[in-house]
Design an enzyme around this catalytic site. Structure first.
Site, PDB file in Angstrom:
ATOM      1  N   LYS A   1      35.803  34.828  48.818  1.00 17.28           N
ATOM      2  CA  LYS A   1      37.252  34.957  48.991  1.00 17.28           C
ATOM      3  C   LYS A   1      37.552  36.192  49.842  1.00 17.28           C
ATOM      4  O   LYS A   1      36.935  37.245  49.643  1.00 17.28           O
ATOM      5  CB  LYS A   1      37.897  35.070  47.605  1.00 17.28           C
TER       6      LYS A   1
ATOM      7  N   SER B   1      45.551  31.780  43.817  1.00 17.35           N
ATOM      8  CA  SER B   1      45.436  32.216  45.180  1.00 17.35           C
ATOM      9  C   SER B   1      44.112  31.841  45.851  1.00 17.35           C
ATOM     10  O   SER B   1      44.005  31.858  47.075  1.00 17.35           O
ATOM     11  CB  SER B   1      45.613  33.735  45.246  1.00 17.35           C
TER      12      SER B   1
ATOM     13  N   SER C   1      43.857  32.673  39.336  1.00 13.74           N
ATOM     14  CA  SER C   1      43.488  32.288  40.712  1.00 13.74           C
ATOM     15  C   SER C   1      42.081  31.753  40.906  1.00 13.74           C
ATOM     16  O   SER C   1      41.752  31.269  41.989  1.00 13.74           O
ATOM     17  CB  SER C   1      43.704  33.463  41.649  1.00 13.74           C
TER      18      SER C   1
HETATM   19  N1  GLN Z   1      49.345  32.812  40.665  1.00 16.63           N
HETATM   20  C1  GLN Z   1      49.261  34.077  40.002  1.00 16.63           C
HETATM   21  C2  GLN Z   1      50.095  35.092  40.760  1.00 16.63           C
HETATM   22  O1  GLN Z   1      50.698  34.717  41.701  1.00 16.63           O
HETATM   23  C3  GLN Z   1      47.838  34.480  39.876  1.00 16.63           C
HETATM   24  C4  GLN Z   1      47.323  35.296  40.975  1.00 16.63           C
HETATM   25  C5  GLN Z   1      45.871  35.660  40.825  1.00 16.63           C
HETATM   26  O2  GLN Z   1      45.217  35.329  39.852  1.00 16.63           O
HETATM   27  N2  GLN Z   1      45.393  36.394  41.797  1.00 16.63           N
HETATM   28  O3  GLN Z   1      50.166  36.214  40.408  1.00 16.63           O
END
Ligand code: GLN
Length: 495
Positions: free
Chosen positions: A80, A155, A179
């Site tokens: 990532k 994400s 994410s």
């Molecule tokens: N979707 C969640 C957020 O927007 C999780 C993000 C993540 O785990 N990096 O914060």
């Protein structure tokens, strides 16, 4: 022989050990696959062809000497784009880091190198890991290989899509609120959020430091266990890194057994707002666990209903502080078209370099931390965090693991929620409690929802330091499901 790119990491390891395949062949097959399909999927922001082939050559040479190799030596992996990699573009999905070449490797990247794993490239993500669909990437969205009009989750949508499109056998993700797990759920892959501190955060571009955790993404439970094992361990460069030894997760997969285990169904993580097909596949999986000898009980975690609200105060507060360093002075982008002075350059750079969601969260966090509002918002959210931790403690006093659907729906269409932040936030309703408490969780595919034919994920949650338990339960369930399907679910992708 099965197509190289369709093999699991476990199979690739076996083929290399038998002398049937070299790491160079495997790596080239994946690079070719990326060249063939990534214009449609956009899982990668950067492909490091030379770097990957160089590591592959190193792994093959080491094997030829007959040396003892790390278990995953020669197996390629995607990372990532939130992890620094020396000399390789690292953007965290943001314009503000465009053109930045990190001078150092994240500890996770260093571990992959030590394990002689060719790094194929950097995967797409929502800007600074804020989002649930990868649509907030400054470089355009990733598409879900099951249906390219749908989101791949976020994400870490790039890492999950790379696996589902057979553009990598393994990938690294980070999970601050879901994410790793939510993208895994909507792409029919396996994703694990280890216990907080189990995998180093050094070199991970911070979103919310008390929540961020890197972990493995894979197409099978055993593959995830192997990658988890390769990246976990104490790191003196991360002050919150755990000093405890890494448990044998591959053995946990092999020895998985749910007989006599108490598995808790969390009342608050289901019901209203959950898609009927998600609930149906979840219930069927629960029945399979019961068939294999688990005792299923209902548990209530009443404070989970406040977890999302608390998270969206704690996360923006930490993010507003962590992102202050992106000021146009130190990294990447600088917008410098005025003589107005340093503050003007900072303001212009941030205005141009950050997307709307990032700006929204910086403003929210700055507000929540400001004198006069701190107690009412940030302080209150921290109290809720403690209550969520107590709910977990009470539930784990009664159950070995807890389970729930990983997310309320299957992959939704691109564009559907991008302009509706609150709808986007609700995707993480079931994953966020674990980040607030810091314990471990895993998502695995449990079938396709009847109404749309898209993958459904089931989440297993374990107490702190009990990551091995996740793998044991997941392996049993994966085996039981594959017996009913006759093949891994991922084989149905695109067909
Ligand atoms: N979707 C969640 C957020 O927007 C999780 C993000 C993540 O785990 N990096 O914060």
């Amino acid at each position: 022989m099965t197509d190289i790119v369709r093999m699991t990491a476990t199979q690739l390891v076996e083929e290399m050990a038998q002398g049937n395949l070299t790491s160079a062949e495997i790596t080239r097959a994946h690079l070719d696959r990326i060249a063939e399909v990534d214009q449609d999927i956009h899982a990668y922001l950067h492909v490091d062809r030379e770097g990957a082939l160089a590591t592959a050559a190193e792994a093959d040479a080491a094997r030829n000497t007959g040396a003892d190799l790390p278990p995953l030596a020669g197996v390629p992996v995607a990372v990532k784009d939130v992890m620094t990699m020396r000399g390789v573009p690292t953007t965290a999905g943001s314009r503000i880091l465009e053109g930045w070449l990190p001078p150092y490797d994240a500890t996770v990247v260093a571990s992959l190198r030590r394990n002689l794993m060719p790094i194929l490239g950097k995967t797409n993500m929502d800007e600074f890991a804020m989002g649930s669909s990868t649509e907030y990437s400054a470089y355009g969205p990733t598409r879900n290989p099951w249906d390219t009009s749908r989101i791949p989750g976020g994400s870490g949508g790039g890492s999950a899509a790379a696996l589902a499109a057979f553009e990598a056998p393994l990938a690294i993700g980070t999970d601050t609120g879901g994410s790793i797990r939510q993208p895994a759920a909507v792409t029919g892959t396996v994703g694990v959020k280890p216990t907080y501190g189990a995998v180093s955060r050094y070199g991970l571009i911070a979103l919310a430091s008390s929540l961020d955790q890197a972990g493995p993404c894979a197409r099978s439970v055993r593959d995830a266990a192997m990658l988890h094992q390769a990246i976990a361990g104490h790191d003196p460069r991360d002050s919150t890194s755990l000093a405890a030894p890494v448990p044998d997760l591959v053995a946990a997969v092999r020895e998985g057994d749910v007989r006599g285990m108490r598995i808790g169904l969390v009342t608050e993580l289901g019901g209203e707002g959950y898609q009927p097909g998600v609930e149906q596949r979840f219930r069927e999986a629960v029945d399979l666990l019961a068939d294999r000898g688990a005792e299923i009980v209902e548990v209530s975690c009443p404070n989970f209903r406040y977890a999302l609200g608390a998270y969206y105060l704690i996360l923006p507060s930490e993010a507003s502080s962590n992102l202050a360093k992106f000021d146009g002075m130190r990294y990447g982008l600088r917008v410098d078209d005025s003589d107005a002075g340093v503050e003007q350059v900072m303001a212009q750079t941030r205005a141009a370099g950050f997307g709307d969601e990032v700006k929204r969260r910086i403003m929210l966090g700055t507000y929540a931390l400001s004198a006069g509002y701190y107690d009412a918002y940030y302080g209150q959210a921290q109290k809720v965090r403690t209550l969520v931790q107590r709910d977990f403690a009470a539930a784990f006093a009664d159950c070995h693991v807890l389970i729930s659907p990983t997310c309320p729906t299957t992959a939704f269409p691109l564009g559907e929620k991008v302009d509706d932040p609150l709808a986007m936030y609700l995707n993480d309703i079931a994953t966020i409690p674990v980040n607030l408490a810091g314990n471990a969780a895993l998502s695995l595919p449990v079938g396709l929802a009847p109404e749309d034919g898209l993958p459904v994920g089931l989440q297993i949650m374990a107490p702190h330091h009990e990551d091995a338990r996740l793998y044991g339960v997941a392996a049993v369930l994966e085996g039981a499901l594959e017996d009913t399907w006759g093949q891994p679910l991922i084989e149905k992708v695109g067909g």
